[in-house]
Design a protein around this motif. Sequence first.
Motif, PDB file in Angstrom:
ATOM      1  N   UNK A   1      -4.978  72.244 -25.317  1.00  0.00           N
ATOM      2  CA  UNK A   1      -3.796  73.105 -25.168  1.00  0.00           C
ATOM      3  C   UNK A   1      -3.080  72.782 -23.855  1.00  0.00           C
ATOM      4  N   UNK A   2      -1.782  72.626 -23.911  1.00  0.00           N
ATOM      5  CA  UNK A   2      -0.994  72.314 -22.698  1.00  0.00           C
ATOM      6  C   UNK A   2      -0.192  73.529 -22.237  1.00  0.00           C
ATOM      7  N   UNK A   3       0.438  74.222 -23.202  1.00  0.00           N
ATOM      8  CA  UNK A   3       1.152  75.452 -22.856  1.00  0.00           C
ATOM      9  C   UNK A   3       1.491  76.195 -24.144  1.00  0.00           C
ATOM     10  N   UNK A   4       1.940  77.453 -23.980  1.00  0.00           N
ATOM     11  CA  UNK A   4       2.249  78.283 -25.141  1.00  0.00           C
ATOM     12  C   UNK A   4       3.718  78.688 -25.112  1.00  0.00           C
ATOM     13  N   UNK A   5       4.318  78.741 -26.307  1.00  0.00           N
ATOM     14  CA  UNK A   5       5.717  79.138 -26.431  1.00  0.00           C
ATOM     15  C   UNK A   5       5.810  80.353 -27.336  1.00  0.00           C
ATOM     16  N   UNK A   6       6.859  81.154 -27.113  1.00  0.00           N
ATOM     17  CA  UNK A   6       7.079  82.333 -27.959  1.00  0.00           C
ATOM     18  C   UNK A   6       8.485  82.205 -28.539  1.00  0.00           C
ATOM     19  N   UNK A   7       8.607  82.411 -29.841  1.00  0.00           N
ATOM     20  CA  UNK A   7       9.928  82.273 -30.457  1.00  0.00           C
ATOM     21  C   UNK A   7      10.194  83.379 -31.465  1.00  0.00           C
ATOM     22  N   UNK A   8      11.495  83.661 -31.636  1.00  0.00           N
ATOM     23  CA  UNK A   8      11.918  84.556 -32.707  1.00  0.00           C
ATOM     24  C   UNK A   8      12.930  83.775 -33.525  1.00  0.00           C
ATOM     25  N   UNK A   9      12.650  83.595 -34.814  1.00  0.00           N
ATOM     26  CA  UNK A   9      13.569  82.819 -35.654  1.00  0.00           C
ATOM     27  C   UNK A   9      14.745  83.699 -36.076  1.00  0.00           C
ATOM     28  N   UNK A  10      15.738  83.061 -36.680  1.00  0.00           N
ATOM     29  CA  UNK A  10      16.917  83.795 -37.146  1.00  0.00           C
ATOM     30  C   UNK A  10      16.503  84.836 -38.194  1.00  0.00           C
ATOM     31  N   UNK A  11      15.436  84.507 -38.923  1.00  0.00           N
ATOM     32  CA  UNK A  11      14.951  85.446 -39.957  1.00  0.00           C
ATOM     33  C   UNK A  11      14.113  86.580 -39.370  1.00  0.00           C
ATOM     34  N   UNK A  12      14.131  86.700 -38.023  1.00  0.00           N
ATOM     35  CA  UNK A  12      13.378  87.768 -37.333  1.00  0.00           C
ATOM     36  C   UNK A  12      11.869  87.568 -37.426  1.00  0.00           C
ATOM     37  N   UNK A  13      11.423  86.338 -37.558  1.00  0.00           N
ATOM     38  CA  UNK A  13       9.982  86.100 -37.571  1.00  0.00           C
ATOM     39  C   UNK A  13       9.531  85.789 -36.155  1.00  0.00           C
ATOM     40  N   UNK A  14       8.555  86.538 -35.615  1.00  0.00           N
ATOM     41  CA  UNK A  14       8.048  86.326 -34.255  1.00  0.00           C
ATOM     42  C   UNK A  14       6.872  85.370 -34.337  1.00  0.00           C
ATOM     43  N   UNK A  15       6.936  84.267 -33.609  1.00  0.00           N
ATOM     44  CA  UNK A  15       5.847  83.290 -33.715  1.00  0.00           C
ATOM     45  C   UNK A  15       5.392  82.831 -32.347  1.00  0.00           C
ATOM     46  N   UNK A  16       4.092  82.468 -32.262  1.00  0.00           N
ATOM     47  CA  UNK A  16       3.531  81.872 -31.054  1.00  0.00           C
ATOM     48  C   UNK A  16       3.172  80.437 -31.372  1.00  0.00           C
ATOM     49  N   UNK A  17       3.539  79.551 -30.478  1.00  0.00           N
ATOM     50  CA  UNK A  17       3.309  78.124 -30.716  1.00  0.00           C
ATOM     51  C   UNK A  17       2.510  77.526 -29.571  1.00  0.00           C
ATOM     52  N   UNK A  18       1.572  76.663 -29.915  1.00  0.00           N
ATOM     53  CA  UNK A  18       0.795  75.939 -28.908  1.00  0.00           C
ATOM     54  C   UNK A  18       1.369  74.530 -28.785  1.00  0.00           C
ATOM     55  N   UNK A  19       1.610  74.103 -27.545  1.00  0.00           N
ATOM     56  CA  UNK A  19       1.922  72.690 -27.309  1.00  0.00           C
ATOM     57  C   UNK A  19       0.604  72.028 -26.934  1.00  0.00           C
ATOM     58  N   UNK A  20       0.181  71.078 -27.750  1.00  0.00           N
ATOM     59  CA  UNK A  20      -1.102  70.420 -27.463  1.00  0.00           C
ATOM     60  C   UNK A  20      -0.849  68.940 -27.294  1.00  0.00           C
ATOM     61  N   UNK A  21      -1.887  68.211 -26.968  1.00  0.00           N
ATOM     62  CA  UNK A  21      -1.710  66.766 -26.740  1.00  0.00           C
ATOM     63  C   UNK A  21      -1.235  66.084 -28.021  1.00  0.00           C
ATOM     64  N   UNK A  22      -1.601  66.654 -29.202  1.00  0.00           N
ATOM     65  CA  UNK A  22      -1.237  66.020 -30.473  1.00  0.00           C
ATOM     66  C   UNK A  22       0.131  66.466 -30.975  1.00  0.00           C
ATOM     67  N   UNK A  23       0.692  67.504 -30.387  1.00  0.00           N
ATOM     68  CA  UNK A  23       1.979  67.980 -30.862  1.00  0.00           C
ATOM     69  C   UNK A  23       2.017  69.501 -30.811  1.00  0.00           C
ATOM     70  N   UNK A  24       2.851  70.103 -31.679  1.00  0.00           N
ATOM     71  CA  UNK A  24       3.063  71.552 -31.648  1.00  0.00           C
ATOM     72  C   UNK A  24       2.537  72.179 -32.942  1.00  0.00           C
ATOM     73  N   UNK A  25       1.872  73.344 -32.804  1.00  0.00           N
ATOM     74  CA  UNK A  25       1.423  74.023 -34.019  1.00  0.00           C
ATOM     75  C   UNK A  25       1.454  75.528 -33.810  1.00  0.00           C
ATOM     76  N   UNK A  26       1.452  76.273 -34.921  1.00  0.00           N
ATOM     77  CA  UNK A  26       1.434  77.732 -34.854  1.00  0.00           C
ATOM     78  C   UNK A  26       0.042  78.194 -34.467  1.00  0.00           C
ATOM     79  N   UNK A  27      -0.049  79.180 -33.534  1.00  0.00           N
ATOM     80  CA  UNK A  27      -1.345  79.786 -33.257  1.00  0.00           C
ATOM     81  C   UNK A  27      -1.298  81.246 -33.707  1.00  0.00           C
ATOM     82  N   UNK A  28      -2.422  81.958 -33.503  1.00  0.00           N
ATOM     83  CA  UNK A  28      -2.520  83.307 -34.056  1.00  0.00           C
ATOM     84  C   UNK A  28      -2.275  84.402 -33.018  1.00  0.00           C
ATOM     85  N   UNK A  29      -1.783  84.005 -31.819  1.00  0.00           N
ATOM     86  CA  UNK A  29      -1.536  85.023 -30.787  1.00  0.00           C
ATOM     87  C   UNK A  29      -0.368  85.912 -31.200  1.00  0.00           C
ATOM     88  N   UNK A  30      -0.371  87.157 -30.663  1.00  0.00           N
ATOM     89  CA  UNK A  30       0.788  88.034 -30.814  1.00  0.00           C
ATOM     90  C   UNK A  30       1.182  88.459 -29.414  1.00  0.00           C
TER      91      UNK A  30
END
Length: 1451
Positions: free
Chosen positions: A283-312
Motif C-alpha cells: 500500500x502506498x496511499x489511500x484516496x477517497x472519492x464520491x462519484x457523480x452517482x453519489x457512490x462513496x468509495x475508498x481506493x488504495x494506491x499500491x505498487x501494482x496499481x489502484x484498487x477498491x478497498x473496504x474502508x469507509x
Amino acid sequence: MVSKTDDIPVSVPNCNVNTVDLAGETPDRKETTKAPHKDPCACGHSADTAVMNGGGAHDHSEEESKQNGGGDTDGGEDSNEQEVIVIQDTGFTVKIQAPGAEPFDLQVSPQEMVQEIHQVLMDREDTCHRTCFSLQLDGNVLDNFAELKSIEGLQEGSLLKVVEEPYTVREARIHVRHIRDLLKSLDPSDAYNGVDCNSLSFLSVFTDGDLGDSGKRKKGSDLEQIDCTPPEHILPGSKERPLLPLQPQNKDWKVIMMPMQCLKVLTMSGWNPPPGNRKMHGDLMYLYMVTVEERHISITASTRGFYLNQSTTYTFNPKPANPSFLSHSLVELLSQISPAFKKNFTALQKKRVQRHPFERIATPFQVYSWTAPQVDHTMDCVRAEDAYTSRLGYEEHIPGQTRDWNEELQTTRELARKNLPERLLRERAIFKVHSDFAAAATRGSVAVIDGNVMAINPGEETRMQMFIWNNIFFSLGFDVRDHYRELGGDAAAHAAPTNDLNGVRAYGAVDVEGLYTLGTVVVDYRGYRVTAQSIIPGILEREQEQSVIYGSIDFGKTVVSHGKYLELLEKTSRPLKVQRHDVLNEKDESVELCSSVECKGIIGNDGRHYILDLLRTFPPDLNFLPVEGEELSPESVRQGFPRQHRHRLACLRQELIEAFVEHRYLLFMKMAALQLMQQKANKESKMAALTENSSTEADIPALPSTETPDASAESSETSTETLTDGKSDAVQTETTSTSDAPRAAATEATTTEAAPKAEPTTDSPSAATTTTNASQATPTEDNVIPMVTTNGPLLPIATAIQNGECESPLEGKAEDSILGLAQAKELAESLAAEDGSGIDPKSREVVLNACKAVGSISNTSFDIRFNPDIFSPGVRFPEDSADDIQKQKQLLKDAAAFLMSCQIPSLVKDCLDHSALPMDGATLTEALHQRGINIRYLGNVLEFVDKTPAKAQLEHFYRIGISELITRCAKHIFKTYLQTMYSVSQGVELSALSAAVSHFLNCFLSSFPDAVAHLPADELVSRRKNRKRRNRVPGGGDNTAWASLTPSELWKNIVSEAQSYYHFTLYCENADQVVEKYGLQKITLLREISIKAGIQILIKEYNFDSRHKPAFTEEDILNIFPVVKHVNPKASDAFHFFQSGQAKVQQGYLKEGCELINEALNLFNNVYGAMHVEICACLRLLSRLNYIMGDHHEALSNQQKAVLMSERVLGIEHPNTIQEYMHLALYCFANGQLSTALKLLYRARYLMLMVCGEDHPEMALLDSNIGLVLHGVMEYDLSLRFLENALALNSKYHLPRSLKVALSHHLVARVYESKADFRSALQHEKEGYTIYKNQVGEAHEKTKESSEYLKYLTQQAVALQRTMNEIYKNGSNASIMPLKFTAPSMASVLEQLNIINGIIFIPLSQKDLENLKAEVQRRQLLQESGKSMEELTVDSPLELEDKISMDVNVD
C-alpha cells in the motif's frame, strides 16, 4: 519588395539600404511602438535589449561577441547559419505501441530526450491517463534523460513499446496530480486565481474553434448568413462602456460545470499514510472519492496499481473489495465503477485536445487578471496539499529538498558559450531558472506579507524583520536602522530595490565571466514592497563588515577595494559608461573604485566574486537633486529645476546615458571633420579661431539627418545603416559600439547593440527614412544617429552652443563635409590603433580639441563615462582629481539638460508624427523609458504637451498622461492606506481588507458624494464580544481609521500628491470633475488602478454615476495580487537571426527573410519554450510575410498563434493584443471568413474603447477596417458610421490636408456611391482630390485616379438625374435606363484593406523582372566593394515574383 513593414524595425549587419518613402507615413506605422516594452522583437526592441559591447543593455544576457566565444563577428551571420544546420538534423518517425491502444506513428527529432516522448504520451487523448511507464526498444528500457540520437538501433520506423511500471509513493502522487489536472483541463479557475502560470484567452469564443480548419468550410455560404450588426456599445459615439463583454462566456467552461462533471470529490483519505503492516503489502496511499452517482468509495494506491478497498469514513479496512477492479491507471478503475465518469471523461478529453495548444501551455511568468467572475470553490486535494507545502521548493524531478537557487542561477551562467548549441543550452537554462526563481520569490513574498513565514530576527520590530524561505532571502522596503536616513528614509528604502534591480539587469546583460550578481525579484503586495534575493553562500554566518572586500557598507565613510574586483568591473565600465575613479576613505587614503561606493563586493564560500547593492549603477539625476553651490544649465533652470524629490536616489536611466553618449559621439565626429576641413582650407587663422570656440565645455546642437556612410559610427565593414518603417521606436543593430568608437571601430570588435536610442533609430520622421533632398532633411533629435543622405546640408560646428538648443541648423558644403568626416574617422581610428607616433601633431590636436569639447575622458579617442559617486553624500575625492570631478559634474548637468531639451521634445514629436502611439499607462511608460525619461518627469512632459502649438493633435497623449498621473498618485495613497501588519493601529485589519479596498475605490471613482465605509459585521462573533476581540489586536487601538476616508479628502490628497511628486497642478475635486475636465473614462481609471495596485474585482456592470449608492461593495473585491518586477533573460542568437531576417526582408529577399525568421522562431522556442512575447513578435512578422507572399492560409495560422500568445502572455486587453486582433481580422477577410473578421474587429474596438476610449488616432485605422468590411458585405449605413468616424479622427490627428484624410474621403465616397447618393460621394471625392493635388501634384498617380473616379461619379450622378427627371415628366410610362449600382467586389475591398494597413501589391511584367534582377546584382556588387549607397536610387531588391508586394506609406 517589402520596403516598409510595420513589423520590420531593425538594422542588421552588412546591408546599407535606403528606405522608400512614397508619401509620408504608413497608415499603421504605429504598431511598432504600441507596447514596445513587451514586444522587443518586432516592436522595435525596446529598452530591454542589449547594449554596446554587450553592455548597458537592459534585459539582454549577451556576450561581448556572439561567434566563437567572443572573437571577430565578421561573417557572424554565416557562421550562425552553419551552426544551425548542425543542430537541425532531420527528424524521423517511430511507432508507439501502448497497452490497449492501436499503434501510432510519432515524428521525433534526434535532439529530443526520451522524456519528451513521455510528455507527448501523457498529453495524447488515448494515452493521457498513463504516467508510470517506461519506453522499451527491443526489450531494452530507454533512459529518460538520453537523447534519441544516442540510442543504438533507434531509427526510422522503430517500434517503441509502452510498458507499465510498478508505482512508488512518488509516482502514485504524480499520477493523482496528473489525473486531477486532466479533470480540470477546461476549468478556468486557475487562470482567474493567477496560479501555476495559467492565464486567460478568449480568441476561440470569436473564431468558433481553430481558424485553420474552418477556412475552407465557411467560404461559400458566408455572405448569406452574416449578422453584421455590432452590439450597441461598440457603435461610434456610444458612451456606454460595459465591463461584462471583457470576458465573454466560453461555451466549454459552461459545459464543465455541471453536465461534464466526472467526479464529485477526489481527495486524499484521512487514513493516510498506510500503517507499517500495510506498507509491507504494497500500500502506498489511500484516496477517497464520491462519484457523480453519489457512490462513496475508498481506493488504495499500491505498487501494482489502484484498487477498491473496504474502508469507509469511520472504519479502516484496507483489504481489497470484491471485485477490486485492480487497474494500473486511476482512469481505468473509475471508468469501470462509474458510467458517468467514463462518458464525461472521454468527452472532456476530446474537448481538451481540440483546444489550441497555446490555450493550454503554461506561460513563463504569471499573468494576473484584474477582473474575474464569481467562481465556485471546489474541493481539491492537490490544491490543499500545495498550499501547505512549499511545493515550489522541491520540484518533483529534483532529488533532495529545497532548491539551492543561488547555485542554480550562478551555475547556469557558467555554462560554456563557445558555439551555438552551447549558447542555446546556456540561455535555455538561464531562462528556465529565472522564471522558476521569479515564481518562487513571488510565492515567498506573498507568504511573508500574509504572515506565513517566521522571521529570522523575530525579536525586532515587525518592519525591521527579515525572512528566509525556500533558500530565498526576503526583506521589506523600509528604512531599517536608519540606513537611508540621509537619502530620504522610507522613500529611499522603497526606491532602492528597483534601482538595484536595474543594476542587476545591466550587469547581467554585460555578462562578464567571473562576476556574479544575485537573483533579484521585487514584489509589491498589499501595500508592501518585498525584495527577494538569492543567498550568497556563507554570508549568513559572518558579519557584513568581515564579508565586504570591495566598496562601502556605510555610504562611503569606510571604503575598501580589491584588485580582482577592479579587473572584473573594468570589463563592465565601458559598456555601462562607468568611470574608474579614486575616493578617500576614513583615513584620507585614496581608494580606487570602478563602480559606485555602495556597490559591495563579497567573495562567497563558493569562491565566486559577487557584487550586490547596485542601486547607484547609473549616475544621479541632477534635475531632482538640489546641491548647494551648484548651478544647473540654463535649460534646466528655465524649467524650474533642480527640484526636491522624495529621496536622493534619483538616477538617470540607462537609455538616457546611451542616447546622450550617442549624441556626443556625433558632435565629436562633426567637430573633428570640421577642423580637418578648415585645416585644409586655411591652416593657421581659421584653425585657431575654431579651436578657441570649440574647446568650451558646453554642448552642441543636433544634426539634420545628413550623416554620410563614412561618418556613420561604425567601420564600413560592419556598418549597419538599415532603417525601416517610420514607426519604429527603437532600432536594433548589430554593429560596432558607436559610443566606444573609434577604438572599437579600429579593432572591429563588433557587438550587439540594441540601446533604446542607439544607432539609426527612427525617432523622427527624417531619421526614419533616408532622405534624398535637402529640403526634407529636418533636424533630428540628438539621440538619433542620422541616416545616410546624399545631398543634404551638413553642419559645420563653428561655435559650441548650449545644450538646450537642439535644433539649430547650420550650413556647409556637403562634399567637403563628407571628406572631412571620412578623414576624421580615419584619424580617430589610427590614433586608437597605433601609439600615434606616425600622426602629425596638428591632426592629433584636432582629436584632442574634439575630445575636450565633448567631455571625453581620453585625449586620443572618444570615450565618455560617468562617475556614479559625484554628489553622493559622504563620498570624498582626492584633491588631485579636482579637475576631473569638475568635468564630471558638468557632464552630469549636460545629461540632465539633454533629457529636458532633447528627449522630451523628441517624444512629443514622435507622438505628433504617430511613430509613438501609446494607448494606455503601460505603453506610455514604455515610450518614456525608451527615451530615457523617468516617470517622475511625467508632469514636465504633460506641461510640454500643453504648451505645444499642435496640442489638439496630442489630445490622446495628454489624456493618457493625465490618467497615468492620477492613477499613480492614487496608488501611492493606496499603498499607505493599506499598510497593515506593521502599524496596526492605523492600517487595515485583514478581516476588513475587502471592505477597505471597496471603500477606497468608491472614494476614488464613485459619484456617490458621501461614500461611507460599510464596516463589515464580524462573521464570527456577537457584537459585545467583538468589541473586546478587536481591542486585543496587537498594537491595540481601533482598526477602522481607514473607514474615515472621504471622496473629497482622497481627491485633495491626489491633487497634492500630483503637485509634490510630479510638480503638476490638477484642477479637480472629485472623479466627476476629472472625467469632465480631462475627458477621462472611469472604467479606464478603474483598469489602471487595479493593474497598478494588484486589485482583482468581480466582473459585472458598475454604476459609477449613481448619486444614491456607492459603486462597489466589499463582495466586489475578489483578491489582491502581487505586482512583480524581475529580470528577463534574452535569447541572443535567436535575436540575431530575427534581425538578419528583417534585414533580408528590407532588401526585398522575402523568401530568405522568411527562412531566417523561421529559424529565429525555432531558436526562440528552444530558449523560451512555446510562450513568450518575443515569439509572439516573431509569429506576427512571419504571418505578415506569409500574407505578402500570397500564402493567406499560413498567415492566418501564424497570426492566430500570435493572438493567443499575446492574450496569454500580455493580457487579454493589452494594446498589443488589440493590434494582433486587427491583423488577424485582415487575414480572416483574405481567407473569405467575413463574419469572423467582423467579430474580431468588433472585439478589437471594444477593447480599445475600454483601454483608451474612442478619441485616439489608432481608432481611425480600426474604424476604417470595420467600415471597409461592412461595405464589402453591403451594410452601407453601418459602414458609413464607422468610416465617417475614421474620417473625423484622421482629420483631427493628421490635420485636414494629410494624405490619410484624402484616403478616408475616398473610402466614404465609395460607400455613398454604392448607396447611389452621388452628390455626397462627389463632395467627398472632391475633398480627396484637392488634398492629392495640393500634396503630390497633378501628375501623381493618386491624383489621376481620384480625377478619373470624379468623372465616373459625375456621369453616374447625371444619369441618375436624367432618370429622375424622366420619372417626374412621364410618370409611370417613363422608359427608364437601368442604372448601375455595383456592390463592391471582395477583391476591391481587400485591396483597400491592404492599402490602409500598409500593404500594396505592384504587378510586374517579365521585362520588369529582368531589370530588377540586373539591379539586384548591381547593388550586391556595389555593397561588396563598399561603395557609397549614394548611387542607388530605388529602395532595394524586390522579390522576384509576378506580383511584388510592398508595405508602403499612404501618408
